[in-house]
Design a protein around this motif. Structure first.
Motif, mmCIF file in Angstrom:
data_model
loop_
_atom_site.group_PDB
_atom_site.id
_atom_site.type_symbol
_atom_site.label_atom_id
_atom_site.label_comp_id
_atom_site.label_asym_id
_atom_site.label_seq_id
_atom_site.Cartn_x
_atom_site.Cartn_y
_atom_site.Cartn_z
ATOM 1 N N UNK A 26 0.902 -1.208 -0.103
ATOM 2 C CA UNK A 26 0.132 0.011 0.020
ATOM 3 C C UNK A 26 0.940 1.248 -0.080
ATOM 4 N N UNK A 27 1.933 1.048 0.634
ATOM 5 C CA UNK A 27 2.948 2.452 0.637
ATOM 6 C C UNK A 27 3.292 2.470 -0.565
ATOM 7 N N UNK A 28 3.666 1.459 -1.405
ATOM 8 C CA UNK A 28 4.182 1.727 -2.748
ATOM 9 C C UNK A 28 3.374 2.272 -3.700
ATOM 10 N N UNK A 29 2.138 1.798 -3.729
ATOM 11 C CA UNK A 29 0.865 2.099 -4.328
ATOM 12 C C UNK A 29 0.688 3.689 -4.243
ATOM 13 N N UNK A 30 0.812 4.124 -2.802
ATOM 14 C CA UNK A 30 0.632 5.694 -2.595
ATOM 15 C C UNK A 30 1.927 6.449 -3.242
ATOM 16 N N UNK A 31 2.988 6.001 -3.130
ATOM 17 C CA UNK A 31 4.282 6.533 -3.682
ATOM 18 C C UNK A 31 4.085 6.727 -5.231
ATOM 19 N N UNK A 32 3.546 5.629 -6.004
ATOM 20 C CA UNK A 32 3.446 5.753 -7.270
ATOM 21 C C UNK A 32 2.033 6.574 -7.557
ATOM 22 N N UNK A 33 1.169 6.621 -7.063
ATOM 23 C CA UNK A 33 0.017 7.327 -7.307
ATOM 24 C C UNK A 33 0.205 8.958 -7.081
ATOM 25 N N UNK A 34 1.074 9.354 -6.118
ATOM 26 C CA UNK A 34 1.226 10.611 -5.866
ATOM 27 C C UNK A 34 2.867 11.135 -6.603
ATOM 28 N N UNK A 67 8.114 -11.292 -4.953
ATOM 29 C CA UNK A 67 9.347 -10.460 -5.376
ATOM 30 C C UNK A 67 8.848 -9.742 -6.639
ATOM 31 N N UNK A 68 8.027 -10.611 -7.402
ATOM 32 C CA UNK A 68 7.367 -9.978 -8.791
ATOM 33 C C UNK A 68 6.602 -8.933 -8.429
ATOM 34 N N UNK A 69 5.465 -9.184 -7.416
ATOM 35 C CA UNK A 69 4.426 -8.052 -7.390
ATOM 36 C C UNK A 69 5.250 -6.733 -6.910
ATOM 37 N N UNK A 70 6.263 -7.035 -6.066
ATOM 38 C CA UNK A 70 7.016 -5.736 -5.364
ATOM 39 C C UNK A 70 7.601 -4.989 -6.741
ATOM 40 N N UNK A 71 8.263 -5.725 -7.631
ATOM 41 C CA UNK A 71 8.849 -4.968 -8.733
ATOM 42 C C UNK A 71 7.762 -4.333 -9.480
ATOM 43 N N UNK A 72 6.484 -5.011 -9.717
ATOM 44 C CA UNK A 72 5.395 -4.467 -10.679
ATOM 45 C C UNK A 72 4.803 -3.176 -9.929
ATOM 46 N N UNK A 119 -3.501 -0.052 -25.550
ATOM 47 C CA UNK A 119 -2.594 -1.140 -25.268
ATOM 48 C C UNK A 119 -1.582 -0.589 -24.257
ATOM 49 N N UNK A 120 -1.705 -1.089 -23.160
ATOM 50 C CA UNK A 120 -0.866 -0.563 -21.940
ATOM 51 C C UNK A 120 -0.162 -1.722 -21.470
ATOM 52 N N UNK A 121 1.280 -1.702 -21.282
ATOM 53 C CA UNK A 121 1.932 -2.872 -20.634
ATOM 54 C C UNK A 121 1.683 -4.287 -20.949
ATOM 55 N N UNK A 122 1.572 -4.321 -22.321
ATOM 56 C CA UNK A 122 1.351 -5.832 -22.780
ATOM 57 C C UNK A 122 2.990 -6.470 -23.226
ATOM 58 N N UNK A 123 3.311 -7.715 -22.725
ATOM 59 C CA UNK A 123 4.263 -8.080 -23.117
ATOM 60 C C UNK A 123 4.504 -9.140 -24.262
ATOM 61 N N UNK A 159 12.328 -5.449 -21.526
ATOM 62 C CA UNK A 159 12.201 -5.759 -20.239
ATOM 63 C C UNK A 159 12.908 -6.953 -20.001
ATOM 64 N N UNK A 160 14.066 -7.455 -20.746
ATOM 65 C CA UNK A 160 14.915 -8.516 -20.581
ATOM 66 C C UNK A 160 15.272 -8.759 -19.262
ATOM 67 N N UNK A 161 16.037 -7.642 -18.755
ATOM 68 C CA UNK A 161 16.708 -7.671 -17.353
ATOM 69 C C UNK A 161 15.658 -8.235 -16.218
ATOM 70 N N UNK A 162 14.255 -7.397 -16.295
ATOM 71 C CA UNK A 162 13.301 -7.765 -15.459
ATOM 72 C C UNK A 162 12.872 -9.234 -15.616
ATOM 73 N N UNK A 163 12.759 -9.719 -16.937
ATOM 74 C CA UNK A 163 12.279 -11.365 -16.971
ATOM 75 C C UNK A 163 13.338 -12.185 -16.554
ATOM 76 N N UNK A 164 14.625 -11.775 -16.647
ATOM 77 C CA UNK A 164 15.971 -12.620 -16.469
ATOM 78 C C UNK A 164 15.886 -12.548 -14.877
ATOM 79 N N UNK A 165 15.337 -11.566 -14.103
ATOM 80 C CA UNK A 165 15.595 -11.509 -12.675
ATOM 81 C C UNK A 165 14.192 -12.397 -12.262
ATOM 82 N N UNK A 166 13.114 -12.165 -12.907
ATOM 83 C CA UNK A 166 11.763 -13.074 -12.350
ATOM 84 C C UNK A 166 12.399 -14.450 -12.673
ATOM 85 N N UNK A 167 13.163 -14.790 -13.661
ATOM 86 C CA UNK A 167 13.558 -16.243 -13.880
ATOM 87 C C UNK A 167 14.364 -16.719 -12.864
#
Length: 724
Positions: free
Chosen positions: A66-74, A92-97, A213-217, A268-276
């Motif tokens: 919720x804190x991260x959502x507040x930071x992003x929204x404001x 971890x993936x949720x936090x990155x997103x 279209x928004x944020x489609x992989x 987003x290759x680095x992010x996908x690699x981090x997720x992997x």
């Protein structure tokens, strides 16, 4: 430019963690504010100016998401590093997103935290530099083209037929194609064949506004092929796509005509690699690369479900490496880790492709054998593994030897669930370990009862010290020349409330296994030293008191200080104490043994080698170590045959002891023939049932008083032969 001292906000509901974090970061030049209340943290982020926020996810009132959502929204310009005790892939993936810049798992090392901070600050510096550059060019007529061509993303425009009419320079850097290669080419030239259908509605977007279209992989081809994922090759690149339809006015009643698509593709290759990587770490042991408990149980459940349909059996093997702890404690964790990897590889070579070998932790492994028809298959694999592990492992030019104890449970005979099968295989393994080691056994119901008793004994042993259930018995050591008591050996007994009197062989190995032996040793040292003080005050003290050290005691760095403090606390001189150690203990780590024993001898403490001749007898350590006494093991004394005149091991030990000017004691003397034979060979110090059994304090005191009153009484030894 970032300030000279970056400002950080650490948010966690654990005050001790916050304080340690502040101390670490302050020493490294950071200005740190601490906040344990997540609601206050939001207010600080809103009103303060922090470069980075170190954020725990699990917080009362308001959680980290919720804190991260507040930071992003404001649009708060603070980078967030999540520090969480929950290391699941999904978390971890949720936090990155949600906008976290990085993710760090508790517990972490100081180096890990400082490295993550350095990386985040470096990226922040780059972004600020870029922002400043953009401001300087905002009023330039070249601004738009500059932004497009220097964008980290691929920016493109398609015409109404879906062909490229514009691409920025970034396409060459990321995909290898020049703009001339792609202009007038259809967008499908770039899109991976498996993503063509998705691209038809996204890459060639016609919608506008919120429906666009928004944020489609998607996956794009790179120049030169269409192989695997770019995280592991240069054939494909993963992108995150934003696209919108372009329209022009026809001039008739605000009618608009579709003229193409404007899109932005972010690498987003680095992010996908981090997720992997996170996904891999969540299911694999990082030391050996083998599956971990989570992945093993997943596969086991799949095989159980399949076995229910087909009627096949499934075997679960629980493997514990014997003698690994000795190697790890003696040679260090680096060598131990290499040995674990080598052992894992050796076991893997004994298995089929369909089998699964996993590491649970420490030196414990499990194997899944699917679709077996009977016990013979599991027996064959167990025999192969035992034989493979008996071969020497060469680590850093040193040959190391281990073995394996294996327990086997079969589905459905020994359990119907994953937990039952693993537990029962573990119980079967313990039955092997307690019996002979270096073998295998199938689970039987009787083992469950034995294991339960073993666990009950462990719990009772942990409570025995606080309940004062331990007692010390004393066995005298006699000089048969003048019939005098020249020493007393302290022997531990456990007066179990239900099992009666237990001897050390039945509980000392368990105490070592559960890391309780050091507390027991210190208790024995304290009790016997206090008793020696009482005997000294009463004028009946023996010349020395012998106390046994466990094989693990010398591994503790505090053993020397604790022993000296115990002697000083009770006012007992060091020369009144003799510490008995085994040859095996010395051989495990001669360097550490030399260091500790030398320090103890500097305080006058005598050192005796117990069970001499049964281990790794070596003139080297007799020369290097401050040894005062050799004790001939009772197994040699028991084999004495007076009718044979040939020389024996005992002759060699006695000659060796005299050559090094050491005292020699024969233990386990039970007959007069044994006594006479030893005396003929100049071994005059003995202990055993011929002279006295181990006695409680009251009885040994009577013996000490009698010996003090009449040291010349030749009948003293025989009179106490049957003393209980």
């Amino acid at each position: 430019m970032l300030p000279a001292s970056p400002t950080l906000l650490a948010v966690d509901d654990e005050p001790r963690l916050l304080n340690s974090m502040r101390d670490l970061l302050s020493l490294n030049g950071y200005e740190v504010d601490l906040e344990s209340d997540s609601r206050n943290a939001i207010e600080r982020l809103r009103t303060g100016h922090y470069d980075i926020a170190l954020l725990d996810l699990k917080m009362p009132h308001v959680n980290g998401q919720q804190i991260m959502q507040y930071v992003a929204q404001h649009n708060i310009p603070t980078d967030i590093i999540v520090i969480s005790g929950e290391a699941s892939f999904e978390t971890a993936v949720e936090a990155l997103r949600l906008g976290a810049h990085d993710f760090l798992t508790k517990p972490y090392t100081p180096e890990q935290l400082l490295k993550r901070l350095d990386n985040t600050l470096a990226q922040r510096r780059l972004r600020r530099d870029a922002t400043a550059y953009q401001k300087r060019l905002r009023n330039s007529e070249k601004l738009h083209r500059f932004l497009v061509n220097t964008s980290p993303d691929i920016i493109y425009v398609l015409n109404e037929e879906g062909c490229f009419t514009f691409l920025n320079k970034r396409v060459t850097q990321l995909l290898g194609f020049t703009r001339d290669d792609l202009i007038d080419k259809h967008y499908t030239t770039l899109v991976h064949e498996e993503d063509q259908e998705l691209a038809r509605f996204t890459f060639n977007e016609r919608r506008t506004g919120k429906r666009a279209t928004h944020n489609v992989e998607l996956r794009l081809r790179t120049k030169g092929g269409s192989g695997g994922h770019r995280s592991f090759s240069t054939q494909l690149m993963c992108i995150e796509l934003n696209a919108i339809g372009l329209y022009s006015s026809t001039g008739h009643d605000n009618e608009r005509r579709h003229v193409g698509t404007y899109g932005v593709a972010r690498d987003i290759s680095e992010r996908k690699q981090a997720e992997e990587t996170i996904r891999y770490q969540a299911h694999h042991d990082l030391l050996t690369g083998l599956p971990n408990r989570t992945l093993f149980k997943d596969r086991l459940n799949m095989m159980i479900a399949q076995a229910r349909r087909t009627g096949h059996k499934v075997a679960v093997m629980f493997i514990d490496l014997d003698r690994f702890k000795i190697v790890n404690d003696t040679l260090g964790h680096v060598i131990g880790d290499q040995l674990l990897r080598a052992a894992g590889q050796s076991m893997q070579e004994c298995l089929r492709d369909a089998d699964t070998l996993a590491r649970l932790g420490g030196d414990e492994f499990v194997i899944l054998l699917p679709q077996v028809t009977d016990h013979k298959s599991a027996s064959a694999v167990s025999s192969k593994i035992i034989a493979a592990l008996k071969q020497p492992f060469v680590i850093n030019q040193r040959e190391l030897f281990i073995s394996a104890s294996i327990g086997i449970a079969m589905f459905p005979d020994d359990g119907s669930t994953d937990d039952e099968l693993i537990k029962n295989a573990d119980i079967a393994m313990y039955s092997v370990k307690n019996d002979s080691r270096g073998g295998y056994a199938f689970y039987a119901q009787a083992m469950g009862s034995e294991f339960s008793q073993h666990m009950d004994l462990e719990m009772d042993l942990r409570r025995a010290l606080s309940k004062e259930e331990f007692a010390v018995y004393y066995q005298p050591q006699f000089d048969t020349t003048n019939r005098r008591i020249v020493g007393i050996e302290a022997l531990l007994r456990w007066q179990h409330p239900e099992r009666g009197m237990l001897y050390p062989d039945s509980f000392i190995p368990l105490a070592e296994e559960i890391d309780l032996i050091s507390r027991i040793t210190l208790w024995v040292l304290d009790a016997t030293t206090a008793q020696m003080r009482q005997w000294m005050d009463a004028g009946i003290a023996p010349p020395r008191l012998a106390v046994n050290l466990s094989a693990l005691d010398l591994k503790h760095t505090t053993i020397v200080d604790e022993t000296i403090q115990t002697l000083q606390r009770h006012g007992v001189p060091g020369n009144r104490l003799e510490l008995e150690i085994t040859e095996t203990l010395i051989a495990q780590d001669i360097t550490r043994a030399t260091h500790h024993l030398t320090a103890l001898s500097h305080h006058g403490i005598n050192i005796a080698i117990d069970d001499f001749g049964t281990g790794y007898s070596s003139l080297n350590y007799l020369h290097r170590l401050p040894i005062h006494t050799l004790k001939i093991d009772r197994s040699f004394v028991r084999d004495i045959a007076p009718e044979r005149n040939e020389r024996s091991v005992i002759d060699a030990i006695i000659v060796m002891a005299h050559g090094f000017n050491l005292k020699v004691i024969a233990e386990g003397v039970e007959t007069e023939a044994q006594r006479d034979w030893l005396e003929q060979r100049n071994c005059h110090t003995m202990q055993g049932y011929l002279f006295s059994r181990p006695l409680p304090v009251q009885d040994i005191e009577e013996l000490l008083r009698a010996s003090q009153a009449d040291q010349e009484n030749p009948g003293l030894i025989q009179a106490n032969r049957h003393n209980a």
